[in-house]
Design a protein around this motif. Structure first.
Motif, PDB file in Angstrom:
ATOM      1  N   GLU A  28       0.850  -1.189   0.000  1.00 17.28           N
ATOM      2  CA  GLU A  28       0.000   0.000   0.000  1.00 17.28           C
ATOM      3  C   GLU A  28       0.890   1.245   0.000  1.00 17.28           C
ATOM      4  OE1 GLU A  28      -3.881  -1.119   1.939  1.00 17.28           O
ATOM      5  OE2 GLU A  28      -3.242   0.515   3.243  1.00 17.28           O
ATOM      6  N   VAL A  29       0.485   2.242  -0.752  1.00 19.56           N
ATOM      7  CA  VAL A  29       1.132   3.547  -0.716  1.00 19.56           C
ATOM      8  C   VAL A  29       0.039   4.537  -0.322  1.00 19.56           C
ATOM      9  CG1 VAL A  29       2.192   5.377  -2.108  1.00 19.56           C
ATOM     10  CG2 VAL A  29       2.904   2.999  -2.439  1.00 19.56           C
ATOM     11  N   ALA A  30       0.350   5.403   0.635  1.00 14.94           N
ATOM     12  CA  ALA A  30      -0.672   6.341   1.098  1.00 14.94           C
ATOM     13  C   ALA A  30      -0.336   7.747   0.652  1.00 14.94           C
ATOM     14  CB  ALA A  30      -0.777   6.289   2.615  1.00 14.94           C
ATOM     15  N   ILE A  31      -1.381   8.490   0.384  1.00 12.06           N
ATOM     16  CA  ILE A  31      -1.223   9.885  -0.005  1.00 12.06           C
ATOM     17  C   ILE A  31      -1.788  10.747   1.123  1.00 12.06           C
ATOM     18  CG2 ILE A  31      -3.310   9.732  -1.478  1.00 12.06           C
ATOM     19  CD1 ILE A  31      -1.842  11.719  -3.360  1.00 12.06           C
ATOM     20  N   VAL A  32      -0.946  11.632   1.643  1.00  9.64           N
ATOM     21  CA  VAL A  32      -1.340  12.467   2.783  1.00  9.64           C
ATOM     22  C   VAL A  32      -0.980  13.919   2.514  1.00  9.64           C
ATOM     23  CG1 VAL A  32      -1.126  10.773   4.649  1.00  9.64           C
ATOM     24  CG2 VAL A  32       0.869  12.060   3.938  1.00  9.64           C
ATOM     25  N   GLY A  33      -1.545  14.793   3.293  1.00 10.27           N
ATOM     26  CA  GLY A  33      -1.201  16.201   3.174  1.00 10.27           C
ATOM     27  C   GLY A  33      -2.297  17.062   3.739  1.00 10.27           C
ATOM     28  N   THR A  62     -12.684  14.917   2.238  1.00 10.48           N
ATOM     29  CA  THR A  62     -12.271  13.517   2.323  1.00 10.48           C
ATOM     30  C   THR A  62     -12.048  13.170   3.796  1.00 10.48           C
ATOM     31  OG1 THR A  62     -11.093  13.983   0.287  1.00 10.48           O
ATOM     32  CG2 THR A  62     -10.763  11.821   1.221  1.00 10.48           C
ATOM     33  N   GLN A  63     -13.065  12.640   4.437  1.00 10.09           N
ATOM     34  CA  GLN A  63     -12.953  12.404   5.884  1.00 10.09           C
ATOM     35  C   GLN A  63     -12.678  10.960   6.248  1.00 10.09           C
ATOM     36  OE1 GLN A  63     -16.381  14.140   7.749  1.00 10.09           O
ATOM     37  NE2 GLN A  63     -16.190  16.009   6.556  1.00 10.09           N
ATOM     38  N   HIS A  64     -12.647  10.114   5.242  1.00  7.81           N
ATOM     39  CA  HIS A  64     -12.385   8.700   5.467  1.00  7.81           C
ATOM     40  C   HIS A  64     -11.069   8.340   4.801  1.00  7.81           C
ATOM     41  CE1 HIS A  64     -16.612   8.860   6.342  1.00  7.81           C
ATOM     42  NE2 HIS A  64     -16.643   7.575   6.666  1.00  7.81           N
ATOM     43  N   ILE A  65     -10.615   7.103   5.045  1.00  7.22           N
ATOM     44  CA  ILE A  65      -9.518   6.586   4.228  1.00  7.22           C
ATOM     45  C   ILE A  65     -10.172   5.932   3.014  1.00  7.22           C
ATOM     46  CG2 ILE A  65      -7.658   4.896   4.067  1.00  7.22           C
ATOM     47  CD1 ILE A  65      -7.133   5.275   7.030  1.00  7.22           C
ATOM     48  N   ASN A  66      -9.861   6.442   1.843  1.00  4.23           N
ATOM     49  CA  ASN A  66     -10.404   5.868   0.616  1.00  4.23           C
ATOM     50  C   ASN A  66      -9.344   5.000  -0.035  1.00  4.23           C
ATOM     51  OD1 ASN A  66     -13.013   7.157   0.607  1.00  4.23           O
ATOM     52  ND2 ASN A  66     -11.914   9.067   0.211  1.00  4.23           N
ATOM     53  N   ARG A  75      -2.229  -1.280  -3.692  1.00  4.66           N
ATOM     54  CA  ARG A  75      -3.308  -0.325  -3.416  1.00  4.66           C
ATOM     55  C   ARG A  75      -2.753   1.078  -3.142  1.00  4.66           C
ATOM     56  NH1 ARG A  75      -4.075  -4.826  -0.551  1.00  4.66           N
ATOM     57  NH2 ARG A  75      -2.960  -3.882   1.179  1.00  4.66           N
ATOM     58  N   LEU A  76      -3.630   2.054  -3.363  1.00  5.36           N
ATOM     59  CA  LEU A  76      -3.349   3.433  -2.978  1.00  5.36           C
ATOM     60  C   LEU A  76      -4.367   3.812  -1.910  1.00  5.36           C
ATOM     61  CD1 LEU A  76      -2.934   5.120  -6.469  1.00  5.36           C
ATOM     62  CD2 LEU A  76      -1.325   5.428  -4.578  1.00  5.36           C
ATOM     63  N   ALA A  77      -3.916   4.522  -0.892  1.00  2.00           N
ATOM     64  CA  ALA A  77      -4.838   4.960   0.156  1.00  2.00           C
ATOM     65  C   ALA A  77      -4.840   6.481   0.213  1.00  2.00           C
ATOM     66  CB  ALA A  77      -4.402   4.387   1.501  1.00  2.00           C
ATOM     67  N   ASP A  78      -6.012   7.072   0.034  1.00  2.00           N
ATOM     68  CA  ASP A  78      -6.168   8.531   0.124  1.00  2.00           C
ATOM     69  C   ASP A  78      -6.573   8.831   1.573  1.00  2.00           C
ATOM     70  OD1 ASP A  78      -6.595  11.220  -0.452  1.00  2.00           O
ATOM     71  OD2 ASP A  78      -8.417  10.897  -1.626  1.00  2.00           O
ATOM     72  N   LEU A  79      -5.656   9.430   2.318  1.00  2.00           N
ATOM     73  CA  LEU A  79      -5.891   9.652   3.756  1.00  2.00           C
ATOM     74  C   LEU A  79      -6.592  10.990   3.994  1.00  2.00           C
ATOM     75  CD1 LEU A  79      -2.510   8.421   5.311  1.00  2.00           C
ATOM     76  CD2 LEU A  79      -4.550   7.120   4.740  1.00  2.00           C
ATOM     77  N   PRO A  80      -7.239  11.112   5.142  1.00  2.00           N
ATOM     78  CA  PRO A  80      -7.934  12.374   5.437  1.00  2.00           C
ATOM     79  C   PRO A  80      -6.959  13.547   5.460  1.00  2.00           C
ATOM     80  CG  PRO A  80      -8.415  10.714   7.111  1.00  2.00           C
ATOM     81  CD  PRO A  80      -7.354  10.136   6.235  1.00  2.00           C
ATOM     82  N   GLY A  81      -7.363  14.648   4.865  1.00  2.00           N
ATOM     83  CA  GLY A  81      -6.536  15.852   4.880  1.00  2.00           C
ATOM     84  C   GLY A  81      -6.492  16.427   6.295  1.00  2.00           C
ATOM     85  N   TYR A  82      -5.395  17.042   6.655  1.00  2.73           N
ATOM     86  CA  TYR A  82      -5.310  17.593   8.012  1.00  2.73           C
ATOM     87  C   TYR A  82      -5.205  19.109   7.974  1.00  2.73           C
ATOM     88  CZ  TYR A  82      -0.408  16.860   6.687  1.00  2.73           C
ATOM     89  OH  TYR A  82       0.777  16.820   6.022  1.00  2.73           O
TER      90      TYR A  82
END
Ligand SMILES: Nc1nc2c(ncn2[C@@H]2O[C@H](COP(=O)(O)OP(=O)(O)OP(=O)(O)O)[C@@H](O)[C@H]2O)c(=O)[nH]1
Ligand SMILES: [Mg+2]
Length: 198
Positions: A28-33, A62-66, A75-82
């Protein structure tokens, strides 16, 4: 060499807690920011699918992990923005807990794509995240997004400044400029992902 078909990416599921995540296997690779930095836009750009991740002009949507599947193992994981100020504190705490627990516990996490607005790089939480990744030796690839907003020399200067600032970290940290609006930087991003996913 495995060829990854980024344009075959498909939405898998959206989770509000870690128990709902798929088995901790594969890569898995996650995208955060920060909220509004352009995470969802970058996913759409990477996959040539403008409808894949929801792009919103209202920050904090985007309030969930998509999760998006590239193939059976990747997989790619779109993490909640902070960092979005207008969200009530309780919701903010829930997101941060989700983010934090995900980053701490997900064994199949191979690396983080850390998205920043190139005009406002290295905000407090970006730095905290970088320190945290350094402490657990997780590779980070920084995407300085919205580079269409700066001149060529402005981009070059910011790349140098950020590169200097992250030099002190022990974990692998790489960076590039990106524009989801102009579709620039996709090749470089895919090369990094190919490395992580192989
Ligand atoms: N000029 C410019 N605008 C961009 C770029 N990428 C994204 N945007 C805009 O920035 C806003 C936020 O983009 P999103 O992709 O929804 O950002 P996000 O990081 O997913 O935001 P959250 O889901 O709220 O965390 C939208 O209005 C996008 O159109 C870019 O490269 N250049
Ligand atoms: Mg988003």
């Amino acid at each position: 060499m495995t060829i990854i078909h980024y344009n075959h990416a498909a939405f898998m599921l959206s989770v509000a807690n870690l128990k709902q995540l798929p088995a901790d296997q594969g890569i898995e690779v996650a995208i955060v920011g920060r909220s509004n930095a352009g995470k969802s836009s970058i996913l759409n750009c990477l996959t040539h699918n403008k409808n894949l991740a929801r792009v919103s002009k209202t920050p904090g949507r985007t309030q969930h992990i998509n999760l998006f599947a590239l193939d059976e193992h990747r997989r790619l994981a779109d993490l909640p923005g902070y960092g979005y100020a207008k969200v009530p504190d309780e919701i903010k705490r829930n997101w941060q807990a989700l983010l934090d627990n995900y980053l701490r516990s997900r064994e199949c996490l191979r690396g983080l794509l850390l998205v920043m607005d190139i005009r406002h790089p290295l905000k407090d939480f970006d730095q905290q995240l970088l320190m945290w990744c350094s402490s657990c030796n997780l590779p980070v690839h920084i995407l300085l997004n919205k580079s269409d907003k700066l001149s060529k020399s402005g981009i070059a200067k910011t790349l140098l400044d950020v590169s200097d600032a992250v030099n002190c970290f022990q974990n692998p940290v790489t960076l590039q400029a990106f524009s989801a609006l102009k579709n620039t930087g996709i090749k470089e991003l895919r090369e990094k992902l190919n490395e992580w996913y192989s």
